[in-house]
Design a protein around this motif. Sequence first.
Motif, short mmCIF file in Angstrom:
data_model
loop_
_atom_site.label_atom_id
_atom_site.label_comp_id
_atom_site.label_asym_id
_atom_site.label_seq_id
_atom_site.Cartn_x
_atom_site.Cartn_y
_atom_site.Cartn_z
N ASN A 1 4.41 -3.49 4.77
CA ASN A 1 3.52 -2.79 5.70
C ASN A 1 4.25 -1.69 6.45
O ASN A 1 3.70 -0.59 6.65
CB ASN A 1 2.89 -3.77 6.68
N ILE A 2 5.46 -1.95 6.90
CA ILE A 2 6.24 -0.94 7.61
C ILE A 2 6.57 0.23 6.67
O ILE A 2 6.51 1.39 7.06
CB ILE A 2 7.51 -1.56 8.21
N ALA A 3 6.90 -0.09 5.41
CA ALA A 3 7.22 0.97 4.45
C ALA A 3 6.01 1.86 4.18
O ALA A 3 6.16 3.09 4.03
CB ALA A 3 7.72 0.34 3.15
N ARG A 4 4.82 1.28 4.14
CA ARG A 4 3.62 2.06 3.83
C ARG A 4 3.13 2.87 5.02
O ARG A 4 2.47 3.90 4.86
CB ARG A 4 2.50 1.13 3.37
N ALA A 5 3.41 2.41 6.24
CA ALA A 5 2.89 3.03 7.45
C ALA A 5 3.75 4.23 7.88
O ALA A 5 4.89 4.39 7.45
CB ALA A 5 2.83 2.01 8.58
N ALA A 6 3.18 5.06 8.75
CA ALA A 6 3.94 6.17 9.34
C ALA A 6 5.06 5.59 10.20
O ALA A 6 4.91 4.51 10.77
CB ALA A 6 3.00 7.02 10.18
N PRO A 7 6.21 6.19 10.26
CA PRO A 7 6.53 7.51 9.68
C PRO A 7 7.09 7.43 8.25
O PRO A 7 7.46 8.45 7.69
CB PRO A 7 7.61 8.03 10.62
N ASN A 8 7.16 6.23 7.66
CA ASN A 8 7.76 6.11 6.33
C ASN A 8 6.84 6.65 5.23
O ASN A 8 7.26 7.42 4.39
CB ASN A 8 8.12 4.64 6.06
N ASN A 9 5.58 6.19 5.23
CA ASN A 9 4.56 6.71 4.31
C ASN A 9 4.92 6.59 2.83
O ASN A 9 4.62 7.47 2.03
CB ASN A 9 4.24 8.17 4.65
N TYR A 10 5.55 5.46 2.46
CA TYR A 10 5.84 5.23 1.05
C TYR A 10 4.60 4.63 0.38
O TYR A 10 4.11 3.59 0.81
CB TYR A 10 7.03 4.28 0.89
N LEU A 11 4.11 5.26 -0.64
CA LEU A 11 2.88 4.83 -1.28
C LEU A 11 3.10 3.84 -2.42
O LEU A 11 2.25 3.02 -2.70
CB LEU A 11 2.09 6.05 -1.79
N ASN A 12 4.23 3.94 -3.10
CA ASN A 12 4.47 3.11 -4.29
C ASN A 12 5.36 1.92 -3.98
O ASN A 12 6.29 1.61 -4.72
CB ASN A 12 5.09 3.97 -5.39
N VAL A 13 5.08 1.24 -2.89
CA VAL A 13 5.87 0.09 -2.48
C VAL A 13 5.58 -1.10 -3.41
O VAL A 13 4.46 -1.28 -3.87
CB VAL A 13 5.57 -0.28 -1.01
N GLN A 14 6.60 -1.87 -3.65
CA GLN A 14 6.48 -3.03 -4.52
C GLN A 14 5.47 -4.05 -3.96
O GLN A 14 5.01 -3.93 -2.83
CB GLN A 14 7.85 -3.73 -4.66
N THR A 15 5.20 -5.06 -4.76
CA THR A 15 4.31 -6.14 -4.35
C THR A 15 5.08 -7.45 -4.36
O THR A 15 6.19 -7.53 -4.89
CB THR A 15 3.12 -6.26 -5.31
N HIS A 16 4.48 -8.47 -3.78
CA HIS A 16 5.11 -9.79 -3.74
C HIS A 16 5.50 -10.27 -5.14
O HIS A 16 6.56 -10.87 -5.31
CB HIS A 16 4.17 -10.82 -3.11
N THR A 17 4.67 -10.03 -6.10
CA THR A 17 4.92 -10.55 -7.45
C THR A 17 6.10 -9.87 -8.14
O THR A 17 6.59 -10.38 -9.14
CB THR A 17 3.67 -10.42 -8.33
N GLN A 18 6.56 -8.75 -7.61
CA GLN A 18 7.72 -8.07 -8.20
C GLN A 18 9.04 -8.58 -7.63
O GLN A 18 10.09 -8.13 -8.05
CB GLN A 18 7.61 -6.56 -7.98
#
Length: 197
Positions: A24-41
């Motif tokens: 969640n932190i990686a996807r949110a501002a100011p990081n804004n990473y869209l292709n973050v991994q999932t739990h299953t990875q």
Amino acid sequence: MLSNSRIDPSLLAPIDAGLTKAFNIARAAPNNYLNVQTHTQFTVGLWPRSGKCINPGFLIRADGSPWDGTEFDKDPKPNKVLLCIAGIAGQYGANSGGDPTGTYGMLVVDDLSIMDTIIWFEAEHEILLGVDLNRWLATAGVHSHPIMGYGNEAAALRTASDLREAITFVAVDLPVAIDVSDGLLISKQKFCIALTK
């Protein structure tokens, strides 16, 4: 999940919570990473706490490391180094951690008191390895966690602060393989480890 013994079911929710927080932190501002991994990875390896460690941690043999003879070294013999770590990240999973289609992972101490926080902090390295290699390289040295931010939870801030008092976060390029207690061997590569006493 990997473990050399039965997994305590009470650890599963904090593991998921730590990963969720990091994602969640990686996807949110100011990081804004869209292709973050999932739990299953993610592969999470659990290792029992060692009685030689003051804080939650397990032993790794790291002969040839710069910690020989320091306060962190649990082996008094020259050129023999045992370190207590709370977690290790860096291509621990079944495939290379840098492969966006592969498995990311970490090996962490089997201790409920720090599980969600150590998972969150170690996941930061794996997330950056997958989505922002330049930032991973820039944060691979001695640093404090979190490296991507806290999110909006005051309780997490307190937990992270408490954990930082017990753990020094470092990245190391060890000259030899790491022999984790009880014979688990991790091949030579760059690791981000959470070093503790």
